[in-house]
Each structure stands twice: as structure tokens, then as C-alpha cells.
Write a protein that holds these residues in place. Structure first.
Motif, PDB file in Angstrom:
ATOM      1  N   SER A   1      57.576 -22.010  77.536  1.00  0.00           N
ATOM      2  CA  SER A   1      56.353 -21.470  78.141  1.00  0.00           C
ATOM      3  C   SER A   1      56.335 -19.946  78.154  1.00  0.00           C
ATOM      4  O   SER A   1      55.563 -19.349  78.902  1.00  0.00           O
ATOM      5  CB  SER A   1      56.213 -22.000  79.571  1.00  0.00           C
ATOM      6  N   HIS A   2      57.182 -19.322  77.326  1.00  0.00           N
ATOM      7  CA  HIS A   2      57.202 -17.851  77.283  1.00  0.00           C
ATOM      8  C   HIS A   2      55.840 -17.336  76.816  1.00  0.00           C
ATOM      9  O   HIS A   2      55.249 -17.875  75.875  1.00  0.00           O
ATOM     10  CB  HIS A   2      58.301 -17.377  76.323  1.00  0.00           C
ATOM     11  N   PRO A   3      55.311 -16.291  77.458  1.00  0.00           N
ATOM     12  CA  PRO A   3      53.987 -15.756  77.070  1.00  0.00           C
ATOM     13  C   PRO A   3      53.867 -15.401  75.601  1.00  0.00           C
ATOM     14  O   PRO A   3      52.829 -15.637  74.981  1.00  0.00           O
ATOM     15  CB  PRO A   3      53.849 -14.509  77.960  1.00  0.00           C
ATOM     16  N   TYR A   4      54.929 -14.831  75.010  1.00  0.00           N
ATOM     17  CA  TYR A   4      54.872 -14.495  73.583  1.00  0.00           C
ATOM     18  C   TYR A   4      54.654 -15.758  72.742  1.00  0.00           C
ATOM     19  O   TYR A   4      53.905 -15.754  71.771  1.00  0.00           O
ATOM     20  CB  TYR A   4      56.177 -13.826  73.138  1.00  0.00           C
ATOM     21  N   ARG A   5      55.324 -16.829  73.129  1.00  0.00           N
ATOM     22  CA  ARG A   5      55.209 -18.083  72.380  1.00  0.00           C
ATOM     23  C   ARG A   5      53.805 -18.664  72.514  1.00  0.00           C
ATOM     24  O   ARG A   5      53.211 -19.137  71.534  1.00  0.00           O
ATOM     25  CB  ARG A   5      56.259 -19.081  72.878  1.00  0.00           C
TER      26      ARG A   5
END
Length: 802
Positions: free
Chosen positions: A224-228
Motif C-alpha cells: 500500500s505504499h503511495p509510490y506503488r
């Protein structure tokens, strides 16, 4: 990753270690290198003292030892070579060796005493420490800052690229892809991708979301990383639009597609609110555009708005056609009919008058309805009434030829030129495309002409249509020609369909069939398919078409027999074209190409020159298809040519293998790194065949193609046949295709934007409308914002396989 200086065999890979004897060839642009190496050590089964090594390297220096990892290949012309996939400089690990290395001529101003001082204060791993943190040189007594910087710069030059390439290889990137990554980020490569590996999706052509996500997982980026999530949003939208033809996607549907994409490859549930948050951030950054419930890529959003603006601009212009009396028009028309030896039907005469009086007109109709006859008549009538010569040689100096004829592909343009006797070019060529997203002609530098005829408009996507129409001057008249029942463009949009459905542009539909030469049965078959009707004589043998019943397993044998019969009747491999809707399997394009290459251009005696690239072996005499636009050589996506020569590396100045393809006399050279731009074309996709006609078309139709069995696909394939059509397959599959109208509805807003613009025009003062311009908005906001390295044409390459 193997530390520099450790034993070469520590990583378990086979290698050859040695010193450079001579560099045979080095390409500065892509770093492709051929060199001769003096072997010092190897784990390969190789006993010679010298070896030729090929691969992608920075300049290799004499008197230094290198380790190359790869495999031996037997080149058909040059014999045994070592094809290196990875390499590294063999840096000494002892104190004495490092001192000797740093005091070598590679590092100007660093003598033996200075080198000893550096190693004494930093340690025997001085090289790696300096590369990782140049400030460690500050601890070396009496080492001037300028000399320290020179040392660091030299180390980066000689070691930095190697270190980056090795790291990228360890991350799973091949040499070519690693070089593209390095060219994008230079010395910051490792820092950037370790901070945000998902940047690769936007910045480096050839890297999709899944590849970047694998790296992200290795580097510890959570699901759930924002970059991903951001990368997933952009990738999903680009795939849906640029590969499936949509101009926008509904916000909630897009969020669901992103959620499925992100959860598919990871064991973590992604919250929809997190996706919404990153969508809002992308909107703020200008990388996506939201309008009500719709989400657009910027390039497509501004293309739609720009096309509407320019159509409105052109429709608002007054035309002088009304100055001619009916008597003048009839007199000129009679002279045209006499000159061409034809008599126009009432619907064709209507088309001629509409084209003469309207700033824009659409001419549509199926095969054999006389579109080409009308195009020629429009040109003749226009020239007669306005006093323009149809001979380009009569125009001298800066005086432009008033007639512009253009089509989306080179083959369609060639057909147009042959049928009219006038010059015709691709739309890209007309606009002066430079190979990226820029054109020589635009709103500030419009094309010169009085009448523009655009053929095969069904193939033109929204992006190209926008660039074409914004480059047209106010006083030009435009005739749009196309078959609304053919397949839509490969790229986003359905421009012809939307223009027709808006009912804003005067339109003439030709329905009467004229071209049934000697009782041709192909054209009536095409019209039956278009109308969703199976003709009762479908499987009957006709003089120009036949239906050969066969199964999936039998179709290869049947196709081969049909081609052999065509050859016996005097047809050449250039005349015969197999069309199929899929690439894989025993009835796919790839299989048919190998089968037909063996039949039509075999090399049993080994006398023909060959060049192997991947799984394909190209031979002199092969039919090939261009897969991407190459405007600098006047070759475009969909053009078919023939391999006329193969030059091996030692036979040319560039010292590279070169394959020469002739496209109707236009010879284009391809080096090995260019060969991904072409493919064999004994069999091509139905999409790729649009805009072309072939004397003999062989069309497999099988239930195994079920997903692709659609009426417009079958109709497009059948209408490619000029003289003979041979359908091979299952009657039930044919019936399925005819019964299934295309249920893939593209999301576009061109039609409603046109209607909205029309309503606004009616409410405004006409003079004010002429002065207003949505194009001003385009000038303020870059249409390609957020897509600096992406155009729809990049996705054509990866999305060709229907």
C-alpha cells in the motif's frame, strides 16, 4: 551483488578474465562493443589465448584486467564469440595493487605517494568508499579539494557505470534495459530507483508496472505504499486508454481496476480510500485530469478539446463555392465526366456538390461504392472551377500545390496516389513529424493548401487527428473519407464514428455498389457481413472466392496448399497475404509466418544470407512488416517491405550486422538493435492490414479465435482482398463472427464535446466565436504534462497483439 575485487568465480557464474588487445568496434550511442581479449583465466571450456568478446560496455582500457560473464555463441559469419551479459573491471584488493591502480595514467595528478597516502587513511576498500561517499577524501592530509574532485570524477567515469550496470543486472535488468535506465538517471541511477523504483514506469520506455513492482518488492516497498499506488493508477489508466482505445475511464471503474492490479501481485488488500487519495495527488501534479466522473490522460484530454476547437474553427469559415451558379457547376461537371469517361450517380453528384460548398465534408461507404471515383471527381471539379492545374510541375518557387492528399499509413497513401494520379503522403509526413510528439506544422506553422482529402479516417486516432486539424489554415476545405464499418483506430478514440454521430459535418453515404468487376462476389459478401447476414452461397465455389472447410489442426496444411496453388498460377509472395486475428498457437500469426517463410523463402542449400534475431531468422527475400513509425526514413507502422540485402559486420564501416529493407524502392537500413522494429509479414494481423489491398487474401476463420470473432474484424479482413479471397476454417466460426457486433464500446467524449460546442456557438455572437479559441487553453497547459516520455505510439509497440 559480487563485490569488485573478489574472486570472479565467487558468484558461481562462468566467466572469461583477461586484458584488452584491441577494440574492434565501439558505438558511442548505445555502447555496443566488439573487442579482442587476451585470456588470463576462465571457467569456460576454452583453451585459446585470445577471444572475441561482444556486448554493451563503456570504453574498455588497455593494460587493465576485466571479467566478462556470458556464453559462447557461434556466429554464422565470424565463428566463435563470447557474448557478454555482464562485466566488471577486476580491481585489485591488495594495498600494493590499489596504489598501483590509483597512480596509473587513468587518474591524472595522482602519483604513487599520493595514492599510498589515500590507501593509508581510507583503507584497502578505498575505491568503493570514495564512490559511495566522496567526502572521505577530506581526511587525506594535504590532498587539495580540486585534486580530490578530479579523483572522484575519474573513479565515477571508470567505475560508476560499471557498478551501476552490475547492480542493475543483479536487479534482473538485461544490458539494453540497464543502459536505458542509466541514460535516464546517469550517476543518480541507483539512488533514484532505490528511493522510488516505480519512477521507472514513467521514465523508461520498456518497463511496465509489473517489472517495477518486482523491484519494489525486493527493495521492501509495502503493497500500500503511495509510490506503488500512484504507479498502479497511471499504469492502469494508460493500459485502458492506450491499449484498449478509451479516451477516459470512469473514476470508480478505474479505482476497481487499480485495486485488482495492486492486489493481484501482492498478498495485501488495498484500501479504496488510499487509491482515491493518490488519485487526488496525481490530479494536483497534472498527471491525470478529472472531469466530473471521468479520468483522462492529459494528452488525450487536450487532444479531444483541441480537435473540437479546430473543427468548430473550420466549420465557421465562409466558403466561396456558392459563388458558382448551377449552370457553371453542371458545365464543369459534364467536362469532368467526359474527361474521366464516367457518369456520376445522383448520390455521387450530391457528394461532389457538398464537397464544393462545405468547409468540411465526410464521405463514407463500403467497398465498391465509388469513394475513389468521387475523390477524383472532387479534385477535378475543384481544379476546373477554381482554375487550378492538377500538375504539380506547374507550380514554381514558393507557390504551393493546392491539393493535399493524406492517409494514416504508407500503403494507404500509395493506393490514394495510384487512384488519383496525384501525390499522396502519410499524415505524419504531411505534418513533418520529428519522431516524438512534435510536428513541423502546427497552429503557428500551418500546412499550405486549398483542398485536403484524408482517406482511411477510421484508422486515425484522437491524438493524430488533433495534431492534423490544428495544423490546417482557416481557408482550407476538408474532405474526410472512410468506411465507418471497419475496425476503429489502434490508438485511443473512434474519431470517424464520433464525427458521423455528431451530425455536425455535412455527410454523404454511398450505398450503391458499382465495383463488381466481371461479377465479383467478394464485395457483395462484404456488404452481407456488414449487414449481419450470412449469404446462402457462402461455401459455394466462386471464380474469385472459395470456402475450404477445415479444423484447427488441419488449417496449417490447408493454408500451405492454397499458397502453393497460388504460386503455380503465377502469383508472387508479394501478391499473397495471409490474415489472422491472433499471434500465438498453431493457427496464429507467428506460426504461419515460420511456415510460409519456409515455403516461400527457404534456404535448404544455405546460399541465402541470413541474420538471426531472437527466435526469427531473417533472409534476403523475406517479406517484413514495419511495427513503429520511422519518419526520418519515410517508413511508418504497417508498411510492408522486402529484405533486399544483409551486410555482415566486417563488410561495412559501422562494423555491425545490417539488414536492408526495400519499401517500394525506399531502402532502409536496420542494425541489430533496430530489428525489433520489424517482423515477418507473410501473415499479418487484420488490424495491421487496414489501409492495404492484396491480390490474394487467405483468411483462416476458426472457433479457436472465439474472443476475436467480431463482425467488423471479419468485414475488414474480407475487404482487403482485391482479386481472390480464400476462407479456410469452420463455417460455424464464420457465423459466430457475423452474428457478433463489436460489443467493445470505447469511452470517448468527442461527440458530446462537439454538440456542446455547437450549442455554445448558437448562443454566442458569431464574430465572438471566431475570436475565441480553446487552443489558447492548450497553449497555457502542456498537453503532454506528466507524459514526457510517453506517447500513444509507445503503447502501439507493446499492444499490437490483438
Amino acid at each position: 551483488m559480487t563485490e569488485q575485487g573478489t574472486a570472479p568465480f565467487a558468484d558461481g557464474k562462468k566467466y572469461i578474465k583477461g586484458r584488452l588487445i584491441v577494440t574492434i568496434f565501439h558505438n558511442e550511442k548505445n555502447l555496443y562493443t566488439v573487442l579482442r581479449l587476451r585470456v588470463e583465466e576462465t571457467t569456460e571450456d576454452f583453451r585459446d589465448k585470445e577471444v572475441v568478446v561482444t556486448g554493451y560496455f563503456p570504453p574498455i582500457h588497455e593494460n587493465e584486467t576485466y571479467v566478462f560473464y556470458g556464453r559462447f555463441v557461434d556466429h554464422p559469419k565470424y565463428g566463435l564469440q563470447y557474448q557478454a551479459e555482464q562485466f566488471r573491471r577486476d580491481i585489485p584488493t591488495t594495498k600494493q595493487g590499489i596504489v598501483q591502480y590509483l597512480s596509473s595514467p587513468l587518474f591524472k595528478g595522482i602519483g604513487k605517494k599520493t595514492a599510498e597516502k589515500i590507501v593509508e587513511h581510507i583503507g584497502e576498500n578505498a575505491i568503493s568508499k570514495i564512490l559511495e561517499q566522496p567526502s572521505v577524501l577530506d581526511s587525506v592530509p594535504n590532498l587539495p579539494a580540486e585534486k580530490a574532485k578530479q579523483l572522484y570524477d575519474a573513479l565515477v567515469l571508470h567505475q560508476g557505470l560499471e557498478k551501476i550496470m552490475i547492480a542493475l543486472n543483479d536487479y534482473g535488468f538485461g544490458t539494453n534495459l540497464a543502459l536505458r535506465i542509466y541514460q535516464a538517471y546517469k550517476e543518480q541511477t541507483l539512488e533514484i530507483i532505490e528511493q522510488n523504483p516505480y519512477r521507472l514506469v514513467e521514465d523508461v520506455e520498456g518497463i511496465g508496472f509489473n517489472r517495477a513492482d518486482e523491484l519494489g518488492s525486493r527493495l521492501g516497498f509495502q503493497g500500500s505504499h503511495p509510490y506503488r499506488i500512484k504507479a498502479g493508477i497511471l499504469y492502469a489508466l494508460e493500459t485502458l486508454c492506450l491499449q484498449e482505445g478509451h479516451c477516459f475511464y470512469e473514476r470508480e471503474s478505474l479505482k476497481q481496476a487499480v485495486k485488482e492490479l495492486l492486489e493481484k501481485s501482492r498478498d495485501a488488500e488495498i484500501d479504496s480510500d488510499a487509491i482515491e487519495l493518490e488519485m487526488l495527488k496525481l490530479e494536483e501534479e497534472g498527471k491525470i485530469i478529472a472531469e466530473e466522473t471521468r479520468v483522462y490522460l492529459p494528452s488525450i484530454y487536450f487532444s479531444e478539446k483541441g480537435l473540437v476547437n479546430n473543427i468548430k474553427r473550420l466549420l465557421a469559415q465562409e466558403r466561396n463555392g456558392g459563388r458558382f451558379s448551377e449552370a457553371e457547376i453542371l458545365l464543369a461537371l459534364g467536362e469532368v465526366e467526359e474527361r474521366l469517361g464516367i457518369e456520376y450517380s445522383p448520390s455521387q453528384r450530391e457528394a461532389l456538390r457538398t464537397a464544393l460548398h462545405s468547409p468540411m465534408m465526410i464521405l463514407t461507404g463500403g467497398p465498391g461504392t465509388g469513394k475513389t471515383t468521387v475523390i477524383r471527381g472532387i479534385i477535378e471539379l475543384y481544379g476546373k472551377l477554381y482554375g487550378y492545374s492538377l500538375n504539380p510541375a506547374d507550380y514554381r518557387g514558393d507557390e504551393p500545390f493546392p491539393f493535399l492528399l493524406a492517409a494514416p499509413t504508407g500503403r494507404a497513401a500509395k493506393r490514394m496516389a495510384e487512384s488519383t494520379g496525384l501525390p499522396a503522403v502519410t499524415i505524419h509526413r504531411l505534418l513533418g513529424w520529428n519522431g516524438t510528439e512534435s510536428f513541423e506544422h502546427d497552429e503557428d506553422h500551418p500546412v499550405s493548401g486549398k483542398l485536403l482529402i484524408i482517406d482511411e479516417m477510421s484508422m486515425v486516432d484522437i491524438w493524430l487527428a488533433h495534431h492534423l486539424f490544428k495544423a490546417l489554415p482557416d481557408d482550407i476545405q476538408v474532405v474526410i473519407v472512410g468506411d465507418e464499418d471497419q475496425l476503429p483506430s489502434v490508438g485511443p478514440g473512434q474519431v470517424l464514428k464520433d464525427l458521423l454521430e455528431s451530425n455536425l459535418i455535412p455527410t454523404v453515404r454511398l450505398t450503391e455498389i458499382y465495383r463488381q468487376e466481371n461479377g465479383s462476389s467478394i464485395i457483395p459478401l462484404a456488404h452481407s457481413i456488414k449487414n449481419g447476414v450470412i449469404p446462402p452461397d457462402l461455401t459455394e465455389q466462386k471464380k474469385d472466392r472459395s470456402f475450404i472447410a477445415c479444423s484447427y489442426r488441419q488449417v496449417s496444411h490447408v493454408v500451405r496448399q492454397v499458397v502453393e496453388k497460388a504460386l503455380e498460377k503465377g502469383y508472387s509472395k508479394k501478391d499473397i497475404q495471409v490474415l489472422a486475428p491472433i499471434y500465438r498457437g498453431n493457427a496464429g500469426i507467428d506460426h504461419f509466418n515460420l511456415l510460409l517463410q519456409d515455403l516461400l523463402n527457404g534456404n535448404e542449400d544455405g546460399k541465402k544470407r541470413e541474420l538471426k534475431f531472437g527466435d526469427v531468422t531473417y533472409r534476403v527475400g523475406d517479406k517484413v512488416l514495419q511495427l513503429v513509425n520511422r519518419p526520418e526514413d519515410n517508413v511508418f507502422n504497417g508498411d510492408i517491405g522486402e529484405v533486399v540485402a544483409i551486410l555482415y559486420a566486417k563488410e561495412n564501416v559501422e562494423k555491425e550486422d545490417v539488414l536492408i529493407v526495400s519499401f517500394d524502392g525506399n531502402e532502409v537500413a536496420y542494425t541489430r538493435q533496430d530489428l525489433q522494429q520489424i517482423t515477418l509479414s507473410y501473415c499479418v494481423s487484420i488490424h495491421k492490414s487496414q489501409g492495404s489491398e492484396f491480390p490474394v487474401v487467405i483468411l483462416p476463420v476458426l472457433k479457436g479465435y472465439y474472443r476475436m470473432l467480431r463482425r467488423n474484424l471479419l468485414y475488414t479482413a474480407v475487404t482487403r482482398s482485391k482479386r481472390f479471397l480464400i476462407i479456410c476454417g469452420e463455417e460455424e466460426a464464420f457465423r459466430i463472427a457475423v452474428s457478433r457486433a463489436d460489443d467493445h464500446q470505447r469511452n470517448t467524449s468527442l461527440r458530446e464535446r462537439l454538440l456542446r460546442a455547437c450549442r455554445e456557438t448558437e448562443e454566442e455572437d458569431p464574430e465572438a466565436v471566431r475570436e475565441s479559441s480553446l487552443e489558447e487553453e492548450l497553449m497555457k497547459v502542456d498537453p503532454m504534462i506528466g507524459m514526457e516520455n510517453i506517447t500513444p505510439y509507445h503503447f502501439l509497440e507493446s499492444g499490437e497483439k490483438e
